[in-house]
Design a protein around this motif. Structure first.
Motif: not given
Lengths: 388, 388
Positions: A132-136, A140-143, A177-178, A293-297
């Protein structure tokens, strides 16, 4: 030992979700020669409909090329199966003789795996591989997917700030980012001096108020003659309503299939534009959503992100052999390690930014948040300071 | 021989306009040791206000770093001086003893240099160095800044199309471009197969109609189950009005200081969203403006573009020695050559896409347009074909 693997991808695509797919396929084939590896098209929907692509014999070279390509090569879905849907999915998995089902996705995807685990009564391994790009995701430290998206956002805001130094005004960039503000905070990762934008960050973890927004921007305009703002599409007012719900009349709100209010879109842009036109009349202002665009450029696939996503897929096969669970990227002494965690610790939960990542008095990032971001997305474009 | 150079940057920033600045400064210093080189802040406004940065002794290393940084390091302006403003600028130039004024910008900037040439009565060289992501300067095969922006747009639409393969629906991306569709057409530069998006292109060179737009999208949805659209912010309806003027009531139209209608913004997004909601009810649809990111994204600075922009700056010094004129990038046997052209051939004129660049029956690019784009922005990201 599993002999038939089913793999699917769920939720929003990322720049590296296909790395995880490739990691699973190659590791499953390596550890289980002769194993059947099926990819379900469009997530659980493909299992429901019996729509598979056979990945058992696809050449490694082709898989590596797909791995390096953003978005979900198997297709994805927003379906969040309820118990009845899960029964159909279970039947579908049994029909193809699946021993293991690895589902790559976020916390909703982990939730599906939890329901399937509970409903299956054993005999099949359900694995959640993170994405997930949301990192939520909790635990997880990050995703996987976050680093590439964060790097794009950091670069986009660095670029926009240079643009607005040249032609001053107000820029408001809406970032996906919800519920979690990590990706929006990443807009500030590559700031260098106090005068550098973004000058203000609005994240879902802090209550949003339009009057405060306007006065913050006024103050920044007074100080620097320009103002670059990053705002999460999911910011909420103090009453808990999303910004778009606060600003747009209920009959005009758009909702998706799950009843979730559509956060981004021209209504949000217009509401912010109007707030600026009223609060700072005559000032050049631009409101844009960065959108998808940010999630898969293709031009911002981060190497570390890609490697970690691949490794998470490899590890998911081991978790399948252990009977199922969730794969998590954790931090250990500054290094990323991949561990197994319980599905129930991830499923349906949201990890927010730690409170100390944001300042309390100003809408901006605090040192711990900046340290976190700089560890994941160190600056990579040396900038020559402009003369203005 | 010129001993005092004044340099300024005008109009919208690009990813490589600082290369041209560096080219001018370094070449002026090389050919004229001891020369004074002044940069005016925010274009002609800096000359009017006597606001300069002295570039005579700035270390080359610092200039090279600035050259590699997007946006206009001297600041820019949207001011289009009339005769009276030009008189003030002329006085300002004389006050600092300028022998040559090199103004980097688009056709409005060339227009300013034309007015100044006519008003000066000789004794000073006025040079226009080209810059624009719109690629709309007469006498030029392409313009510095276009290749980097085109590469970003090509990559963004390639990425968006992969995203919409995974989660189908309609995507409409609004691309900068008031009068010329080159940058919007670049969205199609990296398509590989017929099913690849963008599936539709709407450019200012072709009359736009909402019913046609809706029926085009319906047809594409029927064929591919998704539809990715690139549309110029400057498209006009058959009556010559810009789309936003056709769709938004006159009292709500926003205008800039020159009376130009603000083409992008939430009004345009909303009008397109509404057309889709009415024409294709219930279909997932997203309308986003790519906004300012394409014109100066730090991660998409093209090497050829950077080198050509630098070389155009170097050549501008020679044009100054010859008494003034405009610098143009022309094509000769597949190679880019830099030549001097008359200011009057560039000033205030707009180069449109050649008619054969677009198909006549379908809103899409034709082979000559594709050949042109592929020469300038050859594909650079090998894609693994998705399974959906």
């Amino acid at each position: 030992m599993p002999q038939t693997f089913v793999i699917a991808q769920g939720g929003g695509p990322t720049a590296v979700i296909n790395q995880t797919l490739a990691g699973i396929v190659l590791e499953a084939r390596r550890r289980h020669p002769g194993a059947k590896v099926l990819g379900a098209r469009h997530g659980v929907r493909g299992i429901r409909d019996g729509d598979y692509v056979d990945l058992s014999d696809i050449p490694e070279e082709q898989l590596r090329r797909i791995a390096a390509t953003p978005s979900a090569a198997l297709g994805s879905t927003r379906d969040k199966p309820d118990a009845a849907y899960c029964d159909v999915v279970l039947s579908g998995l049994k029909k193809v003789g699946a021993d293991a089902f690895v589902y790559i996705g976020g916390n909703d995807t982990a939730g599906t795996q939890q329901i399937l685990t509970d409903a299956s009564g054993g005999g099949m391994a359900f694995v959640h591989a993170p994405k997930t790009i949301d990192n939520d995701l909790m635990e997880n430290d990050h995703t996987p997917g976050f680093i590439s998206a964060a790097e794009f956002v950091a670069g986009a805001f660095l670029s926009i700030d240079l643009d607005f130094r040249a032609l001053p005004g107000i820029y408001v960039g809406i970032v996906m980012g919800r519920h979690a503000g990590f990706l929006t905070a990443a807009a500030a990762a590559w700031r260098d001096e106090d005068s550098d934008g973004p000058h203000l960050l609005y994240v879902p973890e802090r209550a949003f108020s339009v009057p405060r927004f306007v006065s913050d921007i006024k103050e920044t305009m007074g100080r620097y003659g320009r103002c670059v703002v990053a705002i999460s599409e999911g910011v909420s007012t103090a009453d808990g309503r999303s910004l778009v719900e606060s600003l747009v009349s209920p009959d005009r709100l758009e909702r998706d299939a799950h009843g979730n209010v559509k956060l981004s879109g021209s209504d949000l842009n217009r509401a912010l534009e109007q707030a600026l036109a009223e609060g700072l009349p005559g000032t050049r202002a631009r409101v844009d959503a960065l959108g998808y665009v940010p999630r898969g450029y293709v031009g911002a696939v981060n190497h570390t992100d890609a490697q970690e996503a691949f490794d998470a897929g490899v590890f998911a096969v081991e978790v399948a052999e252990r009977g199922g669970g969730s794969v998590a990227l954790q931090e250990d002494d500054g290094k990323t390690v991949i561990r197994q965690v319980a599905l129930s610790d991830v499923a349906g939960k949201t990890r927010h930014m730690p409170d100390d990542f944001m300042l309390t008095d100003v809408n901006h990032i605090a040192q711990p948040g900046l340290d976190y971001l700089k560890r994941l997305v160190p600056g990579k474009f040396p900038i020559g300071r402009p003369f203005v």
